[in-house]
Motif scaffolding. Structure first.
Motif, PDB file in Angstrom:
ATOM      1  N   CYS A 156      27.091  48.541  54.588  1.00  0.00           N
ATOM      2  CA  CYS A 156      25.667  48.835  54.422  1.00  0.00           C
ATOM      3  C   CYS A 156      25.108  49.519  55.663  1.00  0.00           C
ATOM      4  CB  CYS A 156      24.901  47.542  54.140  1.00  0.00           C
ATOM      5  SG  CYS A 156      23.132  47.811  53.978  1.00  0.00           S
ATOM      6  N   PHE A 195      26.083  44.891  56.580  1.00  0.00           N
ATOM      7  CA  PHE A 195      26.943  44.012  55.767  1.00  0.00           C
ATOM      8  C   PHE A 195      28.188  44.755  55.301  1.00  0.00           C
ATOM      9  CE2 PHE A 195      27.566  41.889  51.441  1.00  0.00           C
ATOM     10  CZ  PHE A 195      28.253  40.807  51.969  1.00  0.00           C
ATOM     11  N   CYS A 223      20.751  43.171  51.385  1.00  0.00           N
ATOM     12  CA  CYS A 223      19.396  43.608  51.751  1.00  0.00           C
ATOM     13  C   CYS A 223      18.782  44.572  50.739  1.00  0.00           C
ATOM     14  CB  CYS A 223      19.387  44.225  53.145  1.00  0.00           C
ATOM     15  SG  CYS A 223      20.092  45.900  53.192  1.00  0.00           S
ATOM     16  N   CYS A 254      23.137  47.536  48.434  1.00  0.00           N
ATOM     17  CA  CYS A 254      23.651  46.405  49.214  1.00  0.00           C
ATOM     18  C   CYS A 254      23.204  45.091  48.565  1.00  0.00           C
ATOM     19  CB  CYS A 254      23.127  46.477  50.650  1.00  0.00           C
ATOM     20  SG  CYS A 254      23.579  45.024  51.629  1.00  0.00           S
ATOM     21  N   CYS A 290      21.764  47.014  56.876  1.00  0.00           N
ATOM     22  CA  CYS A 290      21.915  45.723  57.584  1.00  0.00           C
ATOM     23  C   CYS A 290      23.309  45.526  58.180  1.00  0.00           C
ATOM     24  CB  CYS A 290      21.581  44.565  56.646  1.00  0.00           C
ATOM     25  SG  CYS A 290      22.820  44.265  55.358  1.00  0.00           S
TER      26      CYS A 290
END
Ligand SMILES: [Zn+2]
Length: 180
Positions: free
Chosen positions: A34, A39, A19, A16, A37
């Motif tokens: 992700c 995302f 993160c 990612c 997190c």
């Protein structure tokens, strides 16, 4: 470009970018999500420009690539549009950088999709072709990422010498009709 090819972003990106989690699976041909997190990362096409410039005899200006990929092959002047830039601004900047040419007039012709292998990654682009009339063709000199240029009859260019499908389309389909 299929996602099974090893240069496709879904095969190249492992972590990612937000993160750093390795739990970063591709959830489609065009996106990752992700697990760390949340995302959601999308693969979009980058925009690029290419110029069709003709001399008084209807010959087209083509360039030779001075850098990899496809060093020595046939290309058109142009390049990626920077973030925040218009296509017209990018075209003026690239023509100045690559050939030392200032633009007098330009008009949009057509677009074509491409994918460009860079550092082992397929970068997807949407290439926009413009017909360009420079202020002057005198004192033109190749620099930046091109090694030389020449004037050609677009109908006579060997398609095998044009590696990018979008540029091949612009030279073999668009330029051939533009000069008529
Ligand atoms: Zn993350």
């Amino acid at each position: 470009m299929k996602s099974t090819e090893k240069t496709h972003p879904t095969r190249v990106f492992s972590y990612c970018p937000r993160c750093g989690s390795p739990d970063f699976p591709a959830v489609s041909e065009r996106s990752f999500k992700c697990g760390g997190c949340g995302f959601h990362f999308f693969i979009n096409a980058a925009a690029a420009v290419a110029a069709l410039i003709f001399d008084e005899n209807g010959r087209l200006l083509v360039t030779r690539r001075g850098i990899e990929p496809d060093k020595g092959k046939t290309d058109l002047p142009g390049g990626f549009i920077d973030p925040g830039e218009t296509a017209e601004e990018a075209l003026c900047r690239e023509l100045k950088e690559e050939l030392g040419v200032d633009v007098k007039e330009m008009h949009y012709l057509a677009s074509a999709a491409n994918n460009y292998l860079f550092s082992g990654l397929s970068v997807f682009t949407t290439d926009l072709a413009f017909r360009v009339v420079p202020i002057s063709l005198e004192g033109m000199s190749p620099s930046d990422d091109i090694s030389s240029y020449e004037w050609v009859n677009p109908a006579e260019v060997d398609p095998e010498e044009i590696p990018a499908p979008s540029i091949r389309h612009f030279i073999k389909e668009i330029a051939v009709h533009e000069r008529e």
